[in-house]
Design an enzyme around this catalytic site. Sequence first.
Site, PDB file in Angstrom:
ATOM      1  N   HIS A  71       0.840  -1.207   0.000  1.00  0.00           N
ATOM      2  CA  HIS A  71       0.000   0.000   0.000  1.00  0.00           C
ATOM      3  C   HIS A  71       0.871   1.251   0.000  1.00  0.00           C
ATOM      4  O   HIS A  71       1.233   1.771   1.053  1.00  0.00           O
ATOM      5  CB  HIS A  71      -0.902  -0.025   1.243  1.00  0.00           C
ATOM      6  CG  HIS A  71      -1.968   1.017   1.239  1.00  0.00           C
ATOM      7  ND1 HIS A  71      -3.227   0.789   1.760  1.00  0.00           N
ATOM      8  CD2 HIS A  71      -1.999   2.292   0.765  1.00  0.00           C
ATOM      9  CE1 HIS A  71      -3.960   1.883   1.614  1.00  0.00           C
ATOM     10  NE2 HIS A  71      -3.235   2.813   1.021  1.00  0.00           N
ATOM     11  N   HIS A  73       1.509   5.193  -2.104  1.00  0.00           N
ATOM     12  CA  HIS A  73       1.028   6.222  -3.039  1.00  0.00           C
ATOM     13  C   HIS A  73       2.260   6.884  -3.652  1.00  0.00           C
ATOM     14  O   HIS A  73       3.009   7.569  -2.963  1.00  0.00           O
ATOM     15  CB  HIS A  73       0.171   7.246  -2.295  1.00  0.00           C
ATOM     16  CG  HIS A  73      -1.041   6.631  -1.653  1.00  0.00           C
ATOM     17  ND1 HIS A  73      -2.200   6.393  -2.343  1.00  0.00           N
ATOM     18  CD2 HIS A  73      -1.256   6.173  -0.397  1.00  0.00           C
ATOM     19  CE1 HIS A  73      -3.091   5.822  -1.539  1.00  0.00           C
ATOM     20  NE2 HIS A  73      -2.535   5.672  -0.343  1.00  0.00           N
ATOM     21  N   ARG A  75       2.212   8.970  -6.347  1.00  0.00           N
ATOM     22  CA  ARG A  75       1.900  10.328  -6.848  1.00  0.00           C
ATOM     23  C   ARG A  75       2.302  10.544  -8.297  1.00  0.00           C
ATOM     24  O   ARG A  75       2.431  11.695  -8.725  1.00  0.00           O
ATOM     25  CB  ARG A  75       2.590  11.411  -5.994  1.00  0.00           C
ATOM     26  CG  ARG A  75       2.458  11.269  -4.498  1.00  0.00           C
ATOM     27  CD  ARG A  75       1.025  11.345  -4.056  1.00  0.00           C
ATOM     28  NE  ARG A  75       0.897  11.510  -2.607  1.00  0.00           N
ATOM     29  CZ  ARG A  75      -0.185  11.148  -1.929  1.00  0.00           C
ATOM     30  NH1 ARG A  75      -1.225  10.603  -2.545  1.00  0.00           N
ATOM     31  NH2 ARG A  75      -0.240  11.351  -0.634  1.00  0.00           N
ATOM     32  N   ASN A 105      -4.712   6.090  -6.958  1.00  0.00           N
ATOM     33  CA  ASN A 105      -5.219   7.475  -6.862  1.00  0.00           C
ATOM     34  C   ASN A 105      -4.187   8.499  -7.321  1.00  0.00           C
ATOM     35  O   ASN A 105      -3.855   9.448  -6.620  1.00  0.00           O
ATOM     36  CB  ASN A 105      -5.708   7.793  -5.438  1.00  0.00           C
ATOM     37  CG  ASN A 105      -4.608   7.754  -4.410  1.00  0.00           C
ATOM     38  OD1 ASN A 105      -3.623   7.055  -4.583  1.00  0.00           O
ATOM     39  ND2 ASN A 105      -4.781   8.509  -3.339  1.00  0.00           N
ATOM     40  N   ASP A 163      -8.839   3.163  -3.448  1.00  0.00           N
ATOM     41  CA  ASP A 163      -8.196   3.709  -2.244  1.00  0.00           C
ATOM     42  C   ASP A 163      -7.919   5.204  -2.363  1.00  0.00           C
ATOM     43  O   ASP A 163      -7.622   5.729  -3.426  1.00  0.00           O
ATOM     44  CB  ASP A 163      -6.887   2.990  -1.938  1.00  0.00           C
ATOM     45  CG  ASP A 163      -6.305   3.463  -0.627  1.00  0.00           C
ATOM     46  OD1 ASP A 163      -6.937   3.212   0.408  1.00  0.00           O
ATOM     47  OD2 ASP A 163      -5.261   4.138  -0.630  1.00  0.00           O
ATOM     48  N   HIS A 242      -5.480  -0.540   5.804  1.00  0.00           N
ATOM     49  CA  HIS A 242      -5.227   0.279   6.991  1.00  0.00           C
ATOM     50  C   HIS A 242      -6.349   0.303   8.039  1.00  0.00           C
ATOM     51  O   HIS A 242      -6.947   1.338   8.323  1.00  0.00           O
ATOM     52  CB  HIS A 242      -4.860   1.718   6.606  1.00  0.00           C
ATOM     53  CG  HIS A 242      -5.672   2.331   5.491  1.00  0.00           C
ATOM     54  ND1 HIS A 242      -7.042   2.346   5.480  1.00  0.00           N
ATOM     55  CD2 HIS A 242      -5.287   2.956   4.357  1.00  0.00           C
ATOM     56  CE1 HIS A 242      -7.463   2.954   4.391  1.00  0.00           C
ATOM     57  NE2 HIS A 242      -6.427   3.323   3.675  1.00  0.00           N
ATOM     58  N   ASP A 315       1.172   2.546   3.946  1.00  0.00           N
ATOM     59  CA  ASP A 315       0.307   3.635   3.463  1.00  0.00           C
ATOM     60  C   ASP A 315       1.150   4.894   3.245  1.00  0.00           C
ATOM     61  O   ASP A 315       0.765   5.993   3.638  1.00  0.00           O
ATOM     62  CB  ASP A 315      -0.873   3.901   4.402  1.00  0.00           C
ATOM     63  CG  ASP A 315      -1.920   4.818   3.765  1.00  0.00           C
ATOM     64  OD1 ASP A 315      -1.830   5.109   2.547  1.00  0.00           O
ATOM     65  OD2 ASP A 315      -2.836   5.265   4.499  1.00  0.00           O
ATOM     66  N   HIS A 319       3.614  14.153   0.932  1.00  0.00           N
ATOM     67  CA  HIS A 319       3.173  15.488   0.510  1.00  0.00           C
ATOM     68  C   HIS A 319       4.349  16.440   0.668  1.00  0.00           C
ATOM     69  O   HIS A 319       5.261  16.186   1.461  1.00  0.00           O
ATOM     70  CB  HIS A 319       2.021  15.995   1.391  1.00  0.00           C
ATOM     71  CG  HIS A 319       0.765  15.193   1.259  1.00  0.00           C
ATOM     72  ND1 HIS A 319      -0.046  15.245   0.148  1.00  0.00           N
ATOM     73  CD2 HIS A 319       0.179  14.310   2.104  1.00  0.00           C
ATOM     74  CE1 HIS A 319      -1.071  14.434   0.306  1.00  0.00           C
ATOM     75  NE2 HIS A 319      -0.964  13.843   1.485  1.00  0.00           N
TER      76      HIS A 319
HETATM   77 ZN   LIG Z   1      -6.541   4.411   1.936  1.00  0.00          ZN
END
Ligand SMILES: [Zn+2]
Length: 450
Positions: A71, A73, A75, A105, A163, A242, A315, A319
């Site tokens: 899991h 991200h 970007r 996402n 997600d 999560h 997760d 940012h």
């Molecule tokens: Zn999530």
Amino acid sequence: MTATSQAAANQDFVGARVVDPTLRLDAVRTVVVRRGVVAALLDGPPSAADPQAERVDCAGMVLCPGFIDPHVHLRDPGDPHKETLASGLAAAAAGGFTAVAAMPNTRPALDSSESVERLRHDAAALGGVRCYPIGAITLDREGTRIAPLRSMAAAGAVAFSDDGATTKSLKALYNAARYASDLPQRFFSHCEDDSFQDGLMHEGEISDRLGVPGSPSIAEAAIAARDLLVAQVSGKAWHLCHVSAAQTLDVLRAARSWGVDATAEVTAHHLQCTDEMLAGFNARYRVNPPLRSSSDTAAMRRAVADGTITVFASDHAPHAESEKEPPFSQACVGFSGLEVAIGATFNALGDVPLAVMVANFSSNVAALLGVSGGTLAPGSPADITGLRLNRAWSVNPAVFASKGKVTPFEGMTFAVKPALTVVGGRVLMHDQDGDARTERFATSSARGAS
Ligand SMILES: [Zn+2]
């Protein structure tokens, strides 16, 4: 500190304690790697030394099947100021992970066979940590129109998820699960009811005191119940991302008692960080699902110990620094995880047997995603994670390879430190003296960016 880069080298990893739950192995072994594959696990040094083979000294380390983070991200595409494929995979190598599964996402979302294929191709071209795409359940993750699940599966999607948010429409989720019930790819649920979207943190004593809107445990547990009911009627294998609320564990256990094939993951932060960290309106610690109460974190730890939860996930949600600034209500949600996940997860779970910890980071994740790896059995790809179990180190986000420098673990000291990352026989990270963290990260970063 070395970071070698020859492709599919022949190596003998010597002197380490090897822990492989799939082989029920916990003993000193030499891991013999030939052309990127584990050729043998020898009891002692290699008998016939291969002059071509590189000797990698692993004394004091525990070698495990490569850790896989299900899991993250990345970007990419869409937000290169937060992270890129290169920086995200460099962070994974630096953090001790040999593979990651990338959530859809991005902007645009990963919702077509072309985008799945592109991500696989671009990640392979970097030649480092393996990257497995997770396809969206609905087009653009907007929650109503079903994405082309079959062509994404054929293109290499390892799971499906919206997600970042809950799949909005029960009807879409139900139809998608029935339509894809024969595919091996699991559905991964982000459980958070839409109607609590204005919740800025866990609803409880602290949110009451601060006077800010909260998102209670039931916002998660109710969606988990909805989605596992869909799993029950569709026969689809399911996974809860999560998990953060004790109540969600009750739902998960109930669903299993109905015969639902459901797994669950927990993050390092939901194992130990609580909503008290937001008591000073600290925008940096906002995350979805939110940091909850100490009774919830205790329930998560018990759920790992009793086998209810069998998968660890970071997760990783980077940012830019400025996006995590106050005001509280406007800060971006989520934080960087890949470079702290291993140390932080071990920190929370000191009493869990090492073999269980290793399985939750490796073999259980490989099984969840249906990917190779998760074992050092001869014939397997030489994906190896090395740990130092008693090498105290402090979390300094300034040296992260990730562009995301915010973590709730900043300044904390952990005992377990990732010290070796090998993918297909390529050594991507090797921390030889245990004190070269800065250099190690810099090297990983430079490699990833090349
Ligand atoms: Zn999530």
